[in-house]
Design a protein around this motif. Structure first.
Motif, PDB file in Angstrom:
ATOM      1  N   PRO A  24     -54.520 -27.176  14.457  1.00  0.00           N
ATOM      2  CA  PRO A  24     -55.167 -26.072  13.753  1.00  0.00           C
ATOM      3  C   PRO A  24     -55.994 -26.588  12.577  1.00  0.00           C
ATOM      4  O   PRO A  24     -55.569 -27.482  11.856  1.00  0.00           O
ATOM      5  CB  PRO A  24     -54.004 -25.215  13.268  1.00  0.00           C
ATOM      6  CG  PRO A  24     -52.858 -26.164  13.187  1.00  0.00           C
ATOM      7  CD  PRO A  24     -53.078 -27.198  14.254  1.00  0.00           C
ATOM      8  N   LEU A  25     -57.164 -26.015  12.388  1.00  0.00           N
ATOM      9  CA  LEU A  25     -58.014 -26.360  11.252  1.00  0.00           C
ATOM     10  C   LEU A  25     -57.959 -25.241  10.225  1.00  0.00           C
ATOM     11  O   LEU A  25     -57.878 -24.067  10.591  1.00  0.00           O
ATOM     12  CB  LEU A  25     -59.461 -26.553  11.706  1.00  0.00           C
ATOM     13  CG  LEU A  25     -59.749 -27.803  12.527  1.00  0.00           C
ATOM     14  CD1 LEU A  25     -61.208 -27.822  12.970  1.00  0.00           C
ATOM     15  CD2 LEU A  25     -59.440 -29.047  11.736  1.00  0.00           C
ATOM     16  N   PRO A  26     -58.011 -25.582   8.953  1.00  0.00           N
ATOM     17  CA  PRO A  26     -58.001 -24.529   7.934  1.00  0.00           C
ATOM     18  C   PRO A  26     -59.323 -23.761   7.944  1.00  0.00           C
ATOM     19  O   PRO A  26     -60.394 -24.323   8.182  1.00  0.00           O
ATOM     20  CB  PRO A  26     -57.830 -25.291   6.621  1.00  0.00           C
ATOM     21  CG  PRO A  26     -58.274 -26.677   6.913  1.00  0.00           C
ATOM     22  CD  PRO A  26     -58.010 -26.915   8.367  1.00  0.00           C
ATOM     23  N   ASN A  27     -59.226 -22.475   7.701  1.00  0.00           N
ATOM     24  CA  ASN A  27     -60.407 -21.634   7.615  1.00  0.00           C
ATOM     25  C   ASN A  27     -60.988 -21.785   6.210  1.00  0.00           C
ATOM     26  O   ASN A  27     -60.367 -21.388   5.221  1.00  0.00           O
ATOM     27  CB  ASN A  27     -60.039 -20.175   7.899  1.00  0.00           C
ATOM     28  CG  ASN A  27     -61.256 -19.283   7.962  1.00  0.00           C
ATOM     29  OD1 ASN A  27     -62.366 -19.722   7.664  1.00  0.00           O
ATOM     30  ND2 ASN A  27     -61.065 -18.036   8.342  1.00  0.00           N
ATOM     31  N   LEU A  28     -62.163 -22.371   6.103  1.00  0.00           N
ATOM     32  CA  LEU A  28     -62.743 -22.655   4.786  1.00  0.00           C
ATOM     33  C   LEU A  28     -63.153 -21.390   4.048  1.00  0.00           C
ATOM     34  O   LEU A  28     -63.295 -21.404   2.822  1.00  0.00           O
ATOM     35  CB  LEU A  28     -63.942 -23.593   4.940  1.00  0.00           C
ATOM     36  CG  LEU A  28     -63.610 -25.000   5.438  1.00  0.00           C
ATOM     37  CD1 LEU A  28     -64.869 -25.837   5.552  1.00  0.00           C
ATOM     38  CD2 LEU A  28     -62.611 -25.677   4.528  1.00  0.00           C
ATOM     39  N   ASN A  29     -63.358 -20.278   4.771  1.00  0.00           N
ATOM     40  CA  ASN A  29     -63.748 -19.030   4.104  1.00  0.00           C
ATOM     41  C   ASN A  29     -62.575 -18.406   3.360  1.00  0.00           C
ATOM     42  O   ASN A  29     -62.768 -17.744   2.338  1.00  0.00           O
ATOM     43  CB  ASN A  29     -64.306 -18.045   5.125  1.00  0.00           C
ATOM     44  CG  ASN A  29     -65.571 -18.563   5.773  1.00  0.00           C
ATOM     45  OD1 ASN A  29     -66.309 -19.316   5.154  1.00  0.00           O
ATOM     46  ND2 ASN A  29     -65.804 -18.194   7.014  1.00  0.00           N
ATOM     47  N   THR A  30     -61.358 -18.587   3.879  1.00  0.00           N
ATOM     48  CA  THR A  30     -60.196 -17.991   3.224  1.00  0.00           C
ATOM     49  C   THR A  30     -59.459 -18.986   2.329  1.00  0.00           C
ATOM     50  O   THR A  30     -58.526 -18.600   1.644  1.00  0.00           O
ATOM     51  CB  THR A  30     -59.212 -17.452   4.285  1.00  0.00           C
ATOM     52  OG1 THR A  30     -58.792 -18.542   5.114  1.00  0.00           O
ATOM     53  CG2 THR A  30     -59.863 -16.377   5.129  1.00  0.00           C
ATOM     54  N   LEU A  31     -59.869 -20.243   2.347  1.00  0.00           N
ATOM     55  CA  LEU A  31     -59.213 -21.263   1.539  1.00  0.00           C
ATOM     56  C   LEU A  31     -59.534 -21.038   0.064  1.00  0.00           C
ATOM     57  O   LEU A  31     -60.700 -20.919  -0.321  1.00  0.00           O
ATOM     58  CB  LEU A  31     -59.687 -22.657   1.971  1.00  0.00           C
ATOM     59  CG  LEU A  31     -58.874 -23.837   1.502  1.00  0.00           C
ATOM     60  CD1 LEU A  31     -57.466 -23.759   2.091  1.00  0.00           C
ATOM     61  CD2 LEU A  31     -59.528 -25.125   1.923  1.00  0.00           C
ATOM     62  N   GLU A  32     -58.488 -20.972  -0.757  1.00  0.00           N
ATOM     63  CA  GLU A  32     -58.681 -20.706  -2.182  1.00  0.00           C
ATOM     64  C   GLU A  32     -58.977 -22.004  -2.929  1.00  0.00           C
ATOM     65  O   GLU A  32     -58.238 -22.977  -2.825  1.00  0.00           O
ATOM     66  CB  GLU A  32     -57.426 -20.059  -2.763  1.00  0.00           C
ATOM     67  CG  GLU A  32     -57.568 -19.670  -4.213  1.00  0.00           C
ATOM     68  CD  GLU A  32     -56.299 -19.061  -4.768  1.00  0.00           C
ATOM     69  OE1 GLU A  32     -56.149 -19.060  -5.990  1.00  0.00           O
ATOM     70  OE2 GLU A  32     -55.464 -18.601  -3.982  1.00  0.00           O
ATOM     71  N   LYS A  33     -60.065 -22.029  -3.677  1.00  0.00           N
ATOM     72  CA  LYS A  33     -60.445 -23.185  -4.492  1.00  0.00           C
ATOM     73  C   LYS A  33     -60.010 -22.909  -5.935  1.00  0.00           C
ATOM     74  O   LYS A  33     -60.480 -21.975  -6.558  1.00  0.00           O
ATOM     75  CB  LYS A  33     -61.955 -23.413  -4.454  1.00  0.00           C
ATOM     76  CG  LYS A  33     -62.524 -23.562  -3.068  1.00  0.00           C
ATOM     77  CD  LYS A  33     -62.432 -24.966  -2.615  1.00  0.00           C
ATOM     78  CE  LYS A  33     -63.155 -25.094  -1.285  1.00  0.00           C
ATOM     79  NZ  LYS A  33     -63.203 -26.419  -0.811  1.00  0.00           N
TER      80      LYS A  33
END
Length: 151
Positions: A5-14
């Motif tokens: 599984p790859l992380p979803n960059l749109n929902t990843l919190e920075k």
């Protein structure tokens, strides 16, 4: 067949972190910053994606090096013209542009490709103790490095 599984960059919190460089050793500080910029401190780390956080470094003029590096460590830059090589010691560069010392150290620890250049834009370095990023509500980060410049 199982897929990774790859992380979803749109929902990843920075997140935003503030690191105080006062009395910190340059190399140990830079390696910790590079780990945070890459996202290696998170379970969602993926080598080819930007999963890291933003880092604000304050008090860059108070960073220390051990031994005789303050007189012997050289920083070079070249204008590209014949005879355009400029050489500066750590002490002189720290007096002139203390931000560049930390930027140079961290940039050398990031990947030498498009991803590394993208990660480098998330590093903000300031010579003094204040920064203009209060709107991002950064949290203070205390590093595991041992302060001081003793041998």
């Amino acid at each position: 067949m199982n897929k990774t599984p790859l992380p979803n960059l749109n929902t990843l919190e920075k997140k935003w972190y503030v690191i105080d460089a006062a009395d910190q050793r340059l190399g140990r500080l830079a390696s910790e910053i590079a780990m945070i910029l890459r996202g290696k401190n998170k379970p969602t780390y993926t080598p080819h994606l930007d999963t890291g956080d933003f880092v604000i470094v304050i008090n860059a003029q108070k960073v220390v090096v051990t031994g005789k590096k303050s007189e012997q460590k050289l920083y070079r830059r070249d204008s590209g013209r014949p005879g355009g090589m400029k050489v500066e010691t750590f002490n002189k560069l720290q007096a002139r542009l203390p931000e560049r010392i930390i930027e140079h150290a961290v940039k050398g620890m990031l990947p030498k490709n498009t991803l590394g250049r993208q990660l480098f834009t998330k590093l903000k370095v300031y010579a003094g103790g204040s920064h203009p990023h209060q709107a991002q509500s950064p949290s203070n980060l205390v590093l595991n490095t041992i302060p001081g410049g003793e041998n």
